[in-house]
Design a protein around this motif. Structure first.
Motif, PDB file in Angstrom:
ATOM      1  N   GLY A  51       0.840  -1.189   0.000  1.00 25.90           N
ATOM      2  CA  GLY A  51       0.000   0.000   0.000  1.00 25.90           C
ATOM      3  C   GLY A  51       0.874   1.237   0.000  1.00 25.90           C
ATOM      4  N   ALA A  52       0.269   2.371  -0.327  1.00 25.03           N
ATOM      5  CA  ALA A  52       1.031   3.617  -0.429  1.00 25.03           C
ATOM      6  C   ALA A  52       1.505   4.076   0.947  1.00 25.03           C
ATOM      7  CB  ALA A  52       0.171   4.694  -1.074  1.00 25.03           C
ATOM      8  N   SER A  53       2.450   4.998   0.952  1.00 20.14           N
ATOM      9  CA  SER A  53       2.933   5.574   2.202  1.00 20.14           C
ATOM     10  C   SER A  53       1.784   6.246   2.941  1.00 20.14           C
ATOM     11  CB  SER A  53       4.029   6.594   1.884  1.00 20.14           C
ATOM     12  OG  SER A  53       4.460   7.203   3.062  1.00 20.14           O
ATOM     13  N   GLY A  54       1.688   5.963   4.231  1.00 15.21           N
ATOM     14  CA  GLY A  54       0.629   6.576   5.032  1.00 15.21           C
ATOM     15  C   GLY A  54      -0.691   5.840   4.983  1.00 15.21           C
ATOM     16  N   SER A  55      -0.725   4.699   4.284  1.00 16.15           N
ATOM     17  CA  SER A  55      -1.992   3.977   4.160  1.00 16.15           C
ATOM     18  C   SER A  55      -2.338   3.192   5.424  1.00 16.15           C
ATOM     19  CB  SER A  55      -1.923   3.029   2.966  1.00 16.15           C
ATOM     20  OG  SER A  55      -0.818   2.153   3.099  1.00 16.15           O
ATOM     21  N   GLY A  56      -1.350   3.018   6.323  1.00 12.90           N
ATOM     22  CA  GLY A  56      -1.635   2.347   7.590  1.00 12.90           C
ATOM     23  C   GLY A  56      -1.035   0.958   7.716  1.00 12.90           C
ATOM     24  N   GLU A 215       9.069  -4.533  -1.888  1.00  9.31           N
ATOM     25  CA  GLU A 215       9.764  -5.425  -2.824  1.00  9.31           C
ATOM     26  C   GLU A 215       8.734  -6.323  -3.490  1.00  9.31           C
ATOM     27  OE1 GLU A 215      13.004  -5.465  -3.584  1.00  9.31           O
ATOM     28  OE2 GLU A 215      13.323  -3.746  -2.251  1.00  9.31           O
ATOM     29  N   MET A 216       8.187  -5.879  -4.604  1.00  6.37           N
ATOM     30  CA  MET A 216       7.065  -6.595  -5.213  1.00  6.37           C
ATOM     31  C   MET A 216       7.474  -7.954  -5.781  1.00  6.37           C
ATOM     32  SD  MET A 216       4.553  -4.779  -4.476  1.00  6.37           S
ATOM     33  CE  MET A 216       4.442  -3.188  -3.674  1.00  6.37           C
ATOM     34  N   GLY A 217       8.705  -8.048  -6.290  1.00  8.69           N
ATOM     35  CA  GLY A 217       9.174  -9.330  -6.823  1.00  8.69           C
ATOM     36  C   GLY A 217       9.224 -10.375  -5.719  1.00  8.69           C
ATOM     37  N   PHE A 218       9.750  -9.956  -4.581  1.00  8.43           N
ATOM     38  CA  PHE A 218       9.841 -10.843  -3.417  1.00  8.43           C
ATOM     39  C   PHE A 218       8.438 -11.234  -2.945  1.00  8.43           C
ATOM     40  CE2 PHE A 218       9.899 -11.100   1.278  1.00  8.43           C
ATOM     41  CZ  PHE A 218      10.755 -12.181   1.442  1.00  8.43           C
ATOM     42  N   ALA A 219       7.543 -10.261  -2.912  1.00  8.85           N
ATOM     43  CA  ALA A 219       6.170 -10.515  -2.461  1.00  8.85           C
ATOM     44  C   ALA A 219       5.505 -11.572  -3.348  1.00  8.85           C
ATOM     45  CB  ALA A 219       5.362  -9.219  -2.484  1.00  8.85           C
ATOM     46  N   ARG A 220       5.665 -11.389  -4.623  1.00  7.18           N
ATOM     47  CA  ARG A 220       5.064 -12.320  -5.579  1.00  7.18           C
ATOM     48  C   ARG A 220       5.588 -13.744  -5.359  1.00  7.18           C
ATOM     49  NH1 ARG A 220       3.111 -12.064 -11.063  1.00  7.18           N
ATOM     50  NH2 ARG A 220       3.294  -9.812 -11.122  1.00  7.18           N
ATOM     51  N   VAL A 243      -3.651 -10.636  -7.255  1.00  9.35           N
ATOM     52  CA  VAL A 243      -3.561  -9.216  -6.905  1.00  9.35           C
ATOM     53  C   VAL A 243      -2.620  -8.475  -7.854  1.00  9.35           C
ATOM     54  CG1 VAL A 243      -2.897  -7.566  -5.116  1.00  9.35           C
ATOM     55  CG2 VAL A 243      -4.127  -9.668  -4.494  1.00  9.35           C
ATOM     56  N   PHE A 244      -1.493  -9.099  -8.175  1.00 10.81           N
ATOM     57  CA  PHE A 244      -0.532  -8.395  -9.029  1.00 10.81           C
ATOM     58  C   PHE A 244      -0.948  -8.385 -10.498  1.00 10.81           C
ATOM     59  CE2 PHE A 244       2.706  -9.397  -5.597  1.00 10.81           C
ATOM     60  CZ  PHE A 244       2.795  -8.077  -5.174  1.00 10.81           C
ATOM     61  N   ASP A 245      -1.492  -9.510 -10.975  1.00 11.32           N
ATOM     62  CA  ASP A 245      -1.771  -9.602 -12.414  1.00 11.32           C
ATOM     63  C   ASP A 245      -3.187  -9.187 -12.788  1.00 11.32           C
ATOM     64  OD1 ASP A 245       0.793 -10.499 -12.616  1.00 11.32           O
ATOM     65  OD2 ASP A 245       0.243 -12.629 -12.537  1.00 11.32           O
ATOM     66  N   LEU A 256      -0.347  -0.266  -8.128  1.00 10.15           N
ATOM     67  CA  LEU A 256       0.584  -1.206  -8.758  1.00 10.15           C
ATOM     68  C   LEU A 256       1.215  -0.620 -10.017  1.00 10.15           C
ATOM     69  CD1 LEU A 256      -1.284  -4.596  -8.257  1.00 10.15           C
ATOM     70  CD2 LEU A 256       0.852  -3.866  -7.173  1.00 10.15           C
ATOM     71  N   SER A 257       0.430   0.097 -10.781  1.00  7.17           N
ATOM     72  CA  SER A 257       1.011   0.661 -12.010  1.00  7.17           C
ATOM     73  C   SER A 257       2.080   1.685 -11.646  1.00  7.17           C
ATOM     74  CB  SER A 257      -0.081   1.266 -12.895  1.00  7.17           C
ATOM     75  OG  SER A 257      -0.554   2.464 -12.327  1.00  7.17           O
ATOM     76  N   ARG A 258       1.899   2.360 -10.500  1.00  5.53           N
ATOM     77  CA  ARG A 258       2.911   3.314 -10.050  1.00  5.53           C
ATOM     78  C   ARG A 258       4.179   2.614  -9.559  1.00  5.53           C
ATOM     79  NH1 ARG A 258       0.885   5.971  -5.552  1.00  5.53           N
ATOM     80  NH2 ARG A 258      -1.199   5.239  -6.085  1.00  5.53           N
ATOM     81  N   VAL A 259       4.023   1.585  -8.699  1.00  3.65           N
ATOM     82  CA  VAL A 259       5.230   0.978  -8.115  1.00  3.65           C
ATOM     83  C   VAL A 259       5.924   0.003  -9.050  1.00  3.65           C
ATOM     84  CG1 VAL A 259       4.550   1.253  -5.709  1.00  3.65           C
ATOM     85  CG2 VAL A 259       3.909  -0.829  -6.919  1.00  3.65           C
ATOM     86  N   LEU A 260       5.171  -0.610  -9.956  1.00  5.98           N
ATOM     87  CA  LEU A 260       5.800  -1.601 -10.829  1.00  5.98           C
ATOM     88  C   LEU A 260       6.513  -0.945 -11.999  1.00  5.98           C
ATOM     89  CD1 LEU A 260       3.128  -4.460 -10.776  1.00  5.98           C
ATOM     90  CD2 LEU A 260       5.268  -4.283  -9.488  1.00  5.98           C
TER      91      LEU A 260
END
Ligand SMILES: Nc1ncnc2c1ncn2[C@@H]1O[C@H](COP(=O)(O)OP(=O)(O)OP(=O)(O)O)[C@@H](O)[C@H]1O
Ligand SMILES: [Mg+2]
Lengths: 262, 223
Positions: A51-56, A215-220, A243-245, A256-260
């Motif tokens: 989630g984005a910064s500050g999302s909790g 680390e989205m690669g690691f998460a996946r 979630v990713f695809d 996701l489009s922002r972080v990927l």
């Protein structure tokens, strides 16, 4: 909210969840940082929270071991119940001995050697004799690949080494659940791999883990379930491929489009 | 006008044995007072940052009163004032030690508060997350680090308090300055004697600085 499916119960059948959050609500003054959070984590499950910064995200996992108080709902960790407004009493201490945490800033104890960092809690909390604590500490340090640094002080280690010490320190208590709050965010890029490797190994051994990471690669790769948090709510969750695809929620899509992208 | 100062080294040297008699008193008042002041400082420094309001305010009141009034007035109050309340005299040594203890205690409270608050909150959280109680986290994690950071300020306070004891000649304890004054009254060698008095304070304070530097260095070994 209930468009999300809880894949944990699907995977693990009847087993009691290690973590159960029921309608947890938290406010920082006017800010409603956790809104009706319902979440269950099954034994052996690896849950990655994005989630984005500050999302909790941090607030959510810090509630699990009582580093943050919450104002409504309840949290049950391995049969011990946390109550709102810090009224949990003894179960808080029990939970903290059973739940390990790794922080973004490592938070090693700079006045203690690596070995003493790892033996402190087993000796003071579990009352282990020094020999036993030392033996366990050496094994754990070897497991994360830093046995030769045992007598150094944290300030003499690289960031990656420090974070692996922090991991060994948490594991020394024999936790049933491990929490990670952005464990690689303070690391130089070349050291991220060594910490993720140690975490991956832990996941493969069956540790239950709740991980906040970018680390989205690691998460996946390691996650059984990915949870996307936005504005203090769980907006979407599911297996990483889903979630990713094929993110369903537009918030997830835009995040996701922002972080990927980079 | 032909004024020439003659520094009489012989007179200075002659005063030494007499002045040396004052040193045990100076040391006793300083270090006795500082030892008690350190205990007071730990207690009130921690009360000062207690989350419980009714523990905090007495600590604030104490600190403000004893930092905000001169130590000379404090010792006069204790030596001349308190007996009127207690109905019996207080001996000068006790009054001196009490004044240093209460005065340095107020400053040390603030040093303790600053030291403890300077430790990043992640340290405490790491301790708590490992299952340590709040007391254990304080004792094994926060205090050792805070104390190390406090050493320079404590050394500073020690030096200030040692020098403050020079004021206590007014209540007649036979400390360094008092011994000097008595000696000068018969020899009229003020220049030489006060010079020697100053030198003796300097030896004491420099020794303290040196000792603290050693402690600091040893404490930081390996880090
Ligand atoms: N102690 C606090 N007092 C007030 N507001 C806070 C406090 N801690 C966090 N917040 C606010 O709560 C919200 C959620 O914070 P949190 O740290 O959980 O976000 P996060 O998702 O972990 O963000 P990041 O990716 O930046 O770490 C933010 O808006 C933050 O500013
Ligand atoms: Mg965070």
């Amino acid at each position: 909210m209930n468009e999300t499916t809880n894949t944990a119960s699907r995977q693990t059948g009847e087993r009691e969840p290690i973590v159960r959050m029921d309608k947890v609500n938290k406010h920082f003054g006017k800010l409603h940082v956790m809104q009706d959070i319902d979440l269950e984590v099954a034994p052996g499950e690896v849950v990655v929270i994005i989630g984005a910064s500050g999302s909790g995200k941090s607030t959510l996992i810090r509630c699990v071991n009582g580093l943050e108080e919450f104002q409504g709902g309840r949290i049950v960790v391995d049969g011990n119940e946390l109550l709102p407004n810090g009224k949990s009493g003894k179960s808080l201490q029990t939970i903290r001995t059973e739940v390990g945490m790794v922080f973004q800033q490592f938070n090693l104890f700079p006045h203690l050697s690596v070995l003493d960092n790892v033996t402190l809690a087993p000796m003071k909390v579990r009352n282990w004799p020094r020999d036993k604590a030392l033996e366990t500490a050496r094994k754990l340090l070897a497991r994360v690949g830093i046995e030769d640094q045992a007598d150094k002080y944290p300030g003499q280690l690289s960031g990656g080494q420090q974070q692996r010490v922090a991991l060994a320190r948490a594991l020394a208590m024999g936790p049933r659940l491990m929490l990670f709050d952005e464990p690689t965010s303070a690391l130089d890029p070349e050291m991220i791999g060594e910490v993720l490797d140690a975490m991956r190994e832990l996941a493969n051994e069956g540790m239950t883990m709740m991980i906040v990471t970018h680390e989205m690669g690691f998460a996946r790769e390691v996650a059984d379930r990915v949870i996307f948090v936005h504005g203090g709510r769980i907006v979407e969750q599911g297996p990483p491929e889903e979630v990713f695809d094929h993110p369903r929620h537009e918030r997830t899509q835009s995040f996701l489009s922002r972080v990927l992208k980079h | 006008m032909d004024v020439t100062f003659q520094f009489d080294w012989q007179a200075a040297i002659d005063s030494i044995p007499y002045l040396l008699e004052g040193i045990p008193w100076t040391l006793l008042i300083s270090f006795g007072g500082l030892a008690i002041g350190f205990v007071i400082g730990i207690v009130f420094g921690l009360l000062r940052i207690s989350p419980i309001t009714f523990l905090r305010w007495p600590a604030i009141a104490y600190i403000e009163v004893f930092r905000g009034t001169p130590v000379l007035v404090q010792v006069l109050f204790i030596f001349y004032g308190l007996p009127q309340i207690l109905g019996g005299p207080i001996n000068a040594l006790t009054a001196g030690i009490a004044a240093i203890a209460l005065n340095s205690g107020a400053y040390i409270s603030e040093i303790v508060r600053g030291g403890v608050q300077s430790i990043e909150k992640g340290q405490r959280e790491a301790g708590l997350s490992l299952g340590l109680s709040r007391t254990q986290a304080f004792r094994y994690i926060i205090w050792p680090q805070a104390f190390r950071r406090m050493i320079p300020a404590l050394g500073n306070q020690g030096i200030v308090s040692i020098k403050d004891t020079s004021l206590f000649s007014v209540i007649g304890v036979g400390e360094l300055v008092r011994q000097g004054q008595i000696y000068i009254a018969t020899t009229f060698t003020a220049l030489e004697v006060y010079f020697m008095v100053a030198m003796m304070y300097l030896v004491i304070t420099l020794s303290l600085s040196f000792a603290l530097r050693q402690i600091e260095r040893r404490g930081l070994a390996g880090q």
